[in-house]
Design a protein around this motif. Structure first.
Motif, PDB file in Angstrom:
ATOM      1  N   VAL A  15      34.874  31.988  74.212  1.00  0.00           N
ATOM      2  CA  VAL A  15      35.144  33.126  73.341  1.00  0.00           C
ATOM      3  C   VAL A  15      34.063  34.183  73.494  1.00  0.00           C
ATOM      4  CG1 VAL A  15      36.365  31.661  71.675  1.00  0.00           C
ATOM      5  CG2 VAL A  15      33.930  32.103  71.362  1.00  0.00           C
ATOM      6  N   GLY A  16      34.418  35.427  73.185  1.00  0.00           N
ATOM      7  CA  GLY A  16      33.434  36.502  73.231  1.00  0.00           C
ATOM      8  C   GLY A  16      34.030  37.834  72.838  1.00  0.00           C
ATOM      9  N   PHE A  17      33.163  38.759  72.546  1.00  0.00           N
ATOM     10  CA  PHE A  17      33.592  40.081  72.112  1.00  0.00           C
ATOM     11  C   PHE A  17      34.094  40.899  73.298  1.00  0.00           C
ATOM     12  CE2 PHE A  17      30.633  38.642  68.863  1.00  0.00           C
ATOM     13  CZ  PHE A  17      31.369  38.886  67.725  1.00  0.00           C
ATOM     14  N   GLY A  18      35.079  41.750  73.036  1.00  0.00           N
ATOM     15  CA  GLY A  18      35.637  42.643  74.035  1.00  0.00           C
ATOM     16  C   GLY A  18      35.259  44.071  73.705  1.00  0.00           C
ATOM     17  N   GLU A  19      36.272  44.899  73.550  1.00  0.00           N
ATOM     18  CA  GLU A  19      36.050  46.293  73.187  1.00  0.00           C
ATOM     19  C   GLU A  19      35.398  46.376  71.814  1.00  0.00           C
ATOM     20  OE1 GLU A  19      36.790  49.049  75.133  1.00  0.00           O
ATOM     21  OE2 GLU A  19      37.141  47.523  76.650  1.00  0.00           O
ATOM     22  N   PRO A  20      34.578  47.383  71.576  1.00  0.00           N
ATOM     23  CA  PRO A  20      33.953  47.515  70.248  1.00  0.00           C
ATOM     24  C   PRO A  20      35.000  47.585  69.137  1.00  0.00           C
ATOM     25  CG  PRO A  20      32.968  49.055  71.795  1.00  0.00           C
ATOM     26  CD  PRO A  20      34.169  48.445  72.483  1.00  0.00           C
ATOM     27  N   GLY A  21      34.699  46.946  68.033  1.00  0.00           N
ATOM     28  CA  GLY A  21      35.607  46.955  66.891  1.00  0.00           C
ATOM     29  C   GLY A  21      34.935  46.364  65.670  1.00  0.00           C
ATOM     30  N   GLN A  22      35.574  46.530  64.547  1.00  0.00           N
ATOM     31  CA  GLN A  22      35.097  45.976  63.286  1.00  0.00           C
ATOM     32  C   GLN A  22      35.790  44.641  63.038  1.00  0.00           C
ATOM     33  OE1 GLN A  22      32.600  47.454  61.565  1.00  0.00           O
ATOM     34  NE2 GLN A  22      32.571  48.904  63.261  1.00  0.00           N
ATOM     35  N   ASN A  23      35.190  43.820  62.170  1.00  0.00           N
ATOM     36  CA  ASN A  23      35.722  42.482  61.936  1.00  0.00           C
ATOM     37  C   ASN A  23      37.172  42.456  61.483  1.00  0.00           C
ATOM     38  OD1 ASN A  23      33.862  40.464  62.690  1.00  0.00           O
ATOM     39  ND2 ASN A  23      32.545  41.026  60.983  1.00  0.00           N
ATOM     40  N   ASP A  24      37.632  43.460  60.749  1.00  0.00           N
ATOM     41  CA  ASP A  24      39.034  43.442  60.319  1.00  0.00           C
ATOM     42  C   ASP A  24      39.971  43.430  61.519  1.00  0.00           C
ATOM     43  OD1 ASP A  24      38.197  46.115  60.848  1.00  0.00           O
ATOM     44  OD2 ASP A  24      39.806  46.914  59.607  1.00  0.00           O
ATOM     45  N   GLN A  25      39.657  44.187  62.555  1.00  0.00           N
ATOM     46  CA  GLN A  25      40.489  44.213  63.761  1.00  0.00           C
ATOM     47  C   GLN A  25      40.204  43.007  64.652  1.00  0.00           C
ATOM     48  OE1 GLN A  25      43.083  46.349  64.483  1.00  0.00           O
ATOM     49  NE2 GLN A  25      43.462  44.771  66.027  1.00  0.00           N
ATOM     50  N   ILE A  26      38.945  42.612  64.727  1.00  0.00           N
ATOM     51  CA  ILE A  26      38.571  41.499  65.595  1.00  0.00           C
ATOM     52  C   ILE A  26      39.260  40.210  65.156  1.00  0.00           C
ATOM     53  CG2 ILE A  26      36.660  40.095  66.456  1.00  0.00           C
ATOM     54  CD1 ILE A  26      34.869  42.613  66.111  1.00  0.00           C
ATOM     55  N   VAL A  27      39.322  39.935  63.855  1.00  0.00           N
ATOM     56  CA  VAL A  27      39.986  38.699  63.407  1.00  0.00           C
ATOM     57  C   VAL A  27      41.480  38.751  63.708  1.00  0.00           C
ATOM     58  CG1 VAL A  27      38.262  38.098  61.670  1.00  0.00           C
ATOM     59  CG2 VAL A  27      40.250  39.411  60.986  1.00  0.00           C
ATOM     60  N   ARG A  28      42.089  39.917  63.600  1.00  0.00           N
ATOM     61  CA  ARG A  28      43.517  40.033  63.955  1.00  0.00           C
ATOM     62  C   ARG A  28      43.723  39.789  65.444  1.00  0.00           C
ATOM     63  NH1 ARG A  28      43.574  44.036  59.672  1.00  0.00           N
ATOM     64  NH2 ARG A  28      42.991  45.705  61.095  1.00  0.00           N
ATOM     65  N   ASP A  29      42.842  40.351  66.284  1.00  0.00           N
ATOM     66  CA  ASP A  29      42.963  40.155  67.725  1.00  0.00           C
ATOM     67  C   ASP A  29      42.730  38.694  68.116  1.00  0.00           C
ATOM     68  OD1 ASP A  29      43.511  42.850  68.052  1.00  0.00           O
ATOM     69  OD2 ASP A  29      41.521  43.360  68.827  1.00  0.00           O
ATOM     70  N   ALA A  30      41.737  38.065  67.497  1.00  0.00           N
ATOM     71  CA  ALA A  30      41.463  36.657  67.793  1.00  0.00           C
ATOM     72  C   ALA A  30      42.649  35.782  67.388  1.00  0.00           C
ATOM     73  CB  ALA A  30      40.196  36.199  67.079  1.00  0.00           C
ATOM     74  N   ALA A  31      43.201  36.014  66.212  1.00  0.00           N
ATOM     75  CA  ALA A  31      44.354  35.235  65.743  1.00  0.00           C
ATOM     76  C   ALA A  31      45.561  35.444  66.651  1.00  0.00           C
ATOM     77  CB  ALA A  31      44.690  35.609  64.305  1.00  0.00           C
ATOM     78  N   ALA A  32      45.801  36.679  67.056  1.00  0.00           N
ATOM     79  CA  ALA A  32      46.932  36.979  67.941  1.00  0.00           C
ATOM     80  C   ALA A  32      46.770  36.281  69.286  1.00  0.00           C
ATOM     81  CB  ALA A  32      47.070  38.488  68.132  1.00  0.00           C
ATOM     82  N   ARG A  33      45.559  36.284  69.820  1.00  0.00           N
ATOM     83  CA  ARG A  33      45.318  35.625  71.108  1.00  0.00           C
ATOM     84  C   ARG A  33      45.508  34.118  70.986  1.00  0.00           C
ATOM     85  NH1 ARG A  33      46.044  34.316  75.958  1.00  0.00           N
ATOM     86  NH2 ARG A  33      44.228  33.640  77.146  1.00  0.00           N
ATOM     87  N   LEU A  34      45.020  33.516  69.920  1.00  0.00           N
ATOM     88  CA  LEU A  34      45.220  32.082  69.727  1.00  0.00           C
ATOM     89  C   LEU A  34      46.696  31.739  69.580  1.00  0.00           C
ATOM     90  CD1 LEU A  34      42.222  31.305  67.376  1.00  0.00           C
ATOM     91  CD2 LEU A  34      42.507  30.504  69.730  1.00  0.00           C
ATOM     92  N   ASP A  35      47.444  32.561  68.855  1.00  0.00           N
ATOM     93  CA  ASP A  35      48.892  32.349  68.725  1.00  0.00           C
ATOM     94  C   ASP A  35      49.568  32.445  70.088  1.00  0.00           C
ATOM     95  OD1 ASP A  35      48.667  31.985  65.983  1.00  0.00           O
ATOM     96  OD2 ASP A  35      49.296  34.036  65.490  1.00  0.00           O
ATOM     97  N   GLU A  36      49.161  33.434  70.876  1.00  0.00           N
ATOM     98  CA  GLU A  36      49.709  33.606  72.226  1.00  0.00           C
ATOM     99  C   GLU A  36      49.413  32.370  73.083  1.00  0.00           C
ATOM    100  OE1 GLU A  36      47.771  36.159  75.606  1.00  0.00           O
ATOM    101  OE2 GLU A  36      49.008  37.484  74.357  1.00  0.00           O
ATOM    102  N   MET A  37      48.186  31.872  73.009  1.00  0.00           N
ATOM    103  CA  MET A  37      47.805  30.691  73.787  1.00  0.00           C
ATOM    104  C   MET A  37      48.563  29.454  73.321  1.00  0.00           C
ATOM    105  SD  MET A  37      43.701  31.334  74.037  1.00  0.00           S
ATOM    106  CE  MET A  37      43.337  30.034  75.236  1.00  0.00           C
ATOM    107  N   ASN A  38      48.773  29.326  72.034  1.00  0.00           N
ATOM    108  CA  ASN A  38      49.538  28.207  71.489  1.00  0.00           C
ATOM    109  C   ASN A  38      50.987  28.278  71.947  1.00  0.00           C
ATOM    110  OD1 ASN A  38      50.137  25.916  69.956  1.00  0.00           O
ATOM    111  ND2 ASN A  38      50.524  27.117  68.122  1.00  0.00           N
ATOM    112  N   ASN A  39      51.589  29.446  71.853  1.00  0.00           N
ATOM    113  CA  ASN A  39      52.991  29.616  72.232  1.00  0.00           C
ATOM    114  C   ASN A  39      53.230  29.400  73.718  1.00  0.00           C
ATOM    115  OD1 ASN A  39      53.685  30.153  69.576  1.00  0.00           O
ATOM    116  ND2 ASN A  39      53.519  32.370  69.814  1.00  0.00           N
TER     117      ASN A  39
END
Length: 101
Positions: A15-39
């Motif tokens: 895991v690691g940070f990508g484009e600059p962002g605030q935690n509200d967006q980062i948690v959404r991106d992390a959750a979306a990526r995990l869902d994508e990986m699960n699916n």
């Protein structure tokens, strides 16, 4: 682009940070990526998943919450110890605080 990057290599969630962002967006991106990986089947579940890389506290919460539904135990890398610390377990093979390679 995404504010947080996640991939799996040899049963280790890198895991690691990508484009600059605030935690509200980062948690959404992390959750979306995990869902994508699960699916897609990248996260197939099993007795143990290890997580290695930088994460803010809100992102760490999302990571361990999502994978703890798929894996019996979650180990998080501690660079000072040079090992993974079992932080969540539903697997009798691992106890909280166990150190694994």
């Amino acid at each position: 682009m995404t504010t947080y990057k996640i991939e799996i290599q040899d049963r280790v969630l890198k895991v690691g940070f990508g484009e600059p962002g605030q935690n509200d967006q980062i948690v959404r991106d992390a959750a979306a990526r995990l869902d994508e990986m699960n699916n897609s089947g990248e996260l197939s579940g099993g007795p143990l998943i290890k997580i290695n890389g930088p994460a803010s506290l809100p992102v760490a919460c999302v990571l361990v919450h999502k994978v703890s539904h798929l894996y019996g135990a979650v180990g998080v890398f501690d660079p000072k110890l040079g090992k993974y610390v079992i932080a969540i377990t539903h697997n009798p093979e691992y106890n909280l605080g166990d150190l694994v390679d």
